[in-house]
Design a protein around this motif. Sequence first.
Motif, PDB file in Angstrom:
ATOM      1  N   THR A   1      32.564  42.242  41.583  1.00 59.08           N
ATOM      2  CA  THR A   1      31.222  41.652  41.584  1.00 59.08           C
ATOM      3  C   THR A   1      30.122  42.692  41.416  1.00 59.08           C
ATOM      4  OG1 THR A   1      31.157  41.698  44.001  1.00 59.08           O
ATOM      5  CG2 THR A   1      31.889  39.643  42.949  1.00 59.08           C
ATOM      6  N   SER A   2      30.469  43.966  41.437  1.00 60.32           N
ATOM      7  CA  SER A   2      29.458  45.003  41.189  1.00 60.32           C
ATOM      8  C   SER A   2      29.170  45.158  39.697  1.00 60.32           C
ATOM      9  CB  SER A   2      29.893  46.339  41.788  1.00 60.32           C
ATOM     10  OG  SER A   2      31.049  46.814  41.139  1.00 60.32           O
ATOM     11  N   LEU A   3      30.004  44.551  38.849  1.00 63.16           N
ATOM     12  CA  LEU A   3      29.780  44.583  37.405  1.00 63.16           C
ATOM     13  C   LEU A   3      28.603  43.676  37.039  1.00 63.16           C
ATOM     14  CD1 LEU A   3      33.467  44.298  36.227  1.00 63.16           C
ATOM     15  CD2 LEU A   3      31.933  46.194  35.684  1.00 63.16           C
ATOM     16  N   SER A   4      27.804  44.127  36.111  1.00 65.75           N
ATOM     17  CA  SER A   4      26.694  43.325  35.622  1.00 65.75           C
ATOM     18  C   SER A   4      27.224  42.050  34.974  1.00 65.75           C
ATOM     19  CB  SER A   4      25.897  44.137  34.598  1.00 65.75           C
ATOM     20  OG  SER A   4      24.828  43.401  34.099  1.00 65.75           O
ATOM     21  N   GLY A   5      26.622  40.922  35.303  1.00 67.35           N
ATOM     22  CA  GLY A   5      27.048  39.643  34.739  1.00 67.35           C
ATOM     23  C   GLY A   5      28.095  38.915  35.564  1.00 67.35           C
ATOM     24  N   ILE A   6      28.660  39.599  36.559  1.00 71.41           N
ATOM     25  CA  ILE A   6      29.703  38.990  37.393  1.00 71.41           C
ATOM     26  C   ILE A   6      29.131  38.739  38.787  1.00 71.41           C
ATOM     27  CG2 ILE A   6      32.036  39.196  38.334  1.00 71.41           C
ATOM     28  CD1 ILE A   6      31.963  39.140  35.275  1.00 71.41           C
ATOM     29  N   GLY A   7      28.950  37.482  39.102  1.00 64.96           N
ATOM     30  CA  GLY A   7      28.454  37.100  40.420  1.00 64.96           C
ATOM     31  C   GLY A   7      29.598  36.701  41.337  1.00 64.96           C
ATOM     32  N   GLU A   8      29.256  36.043  42.430  1.00 66.54           N
ATOM     33  CA  GLU A   8      30.259  35.652  43.428  1.00 66.54           C
ATOM     34  C   GLU A   8      31.288  34.664  42.864  1.00 66.54           C
ATOM     35  OE1 GLU A   8      30.735  36.848  46.516  1.00 66.54           O
ATOM     36  OE2 GLU A   8      29.165  38.292  46.019  1.00 66.54           O
ATOM     37  N   ILE A   9      30.816  33.663  42.138  1.00 62.55           N
ATOM     38  CA  ILE A   9      31.730  32.624  41.630  1.00 62.55           C
ATOM     39  C   ILE A   9      32.691  33.190  40.584  1.00 62.55           C
ATOM     40  CG2 ILE A   9      31.859  30.439  40.354  1.00 62.55           C
ATOM     41  CD1 ILE A   9      29.186  29.690  41.753  1.00 62.55           C
TER      42      ILE A   9
END
Length: 127
Positions: A59-67
């Motif tokens: 989730t630390s990647l840009s574009g990747i949120g919790e879901i």
Amino acid sequence: MSLSQRQLAFPGFRIKRLATVEEKFPRAQKRIQFLLRMSTTSQKHRDFVGEPMGDKSVTSLSGIGEILGKKLEQQGFDKAYVVLGQFLLLKKDSEMFSEWLKDASGANSRQAGSCSQCLREWCDAFL
């Protein structure tokens, strides 16, 4: 003040052309381009690209949120370095990686593109 006005105001002084940053510091050109790209990215993107990956969560990647992160974790992609491995297996091809990420997590085009750009810039900076 135009050139002719400067010559009149300062007789005997020759005006010389100033070197650009790229001419004076040729190795800095890549860093300048990197910084210009960063001005249009999110803080999350800048934080990720600005330091070594280590053991960061997916989730630390840009574009990747919790879901999306939970969907990727269910498929075994729990860390950012595992997703980086997939990016490298696809030979850093942003289009192929984006398609894979859409299929694997249900990401939309913007999210997949953001993650792809993030990983590409991280590779450019650290590999």
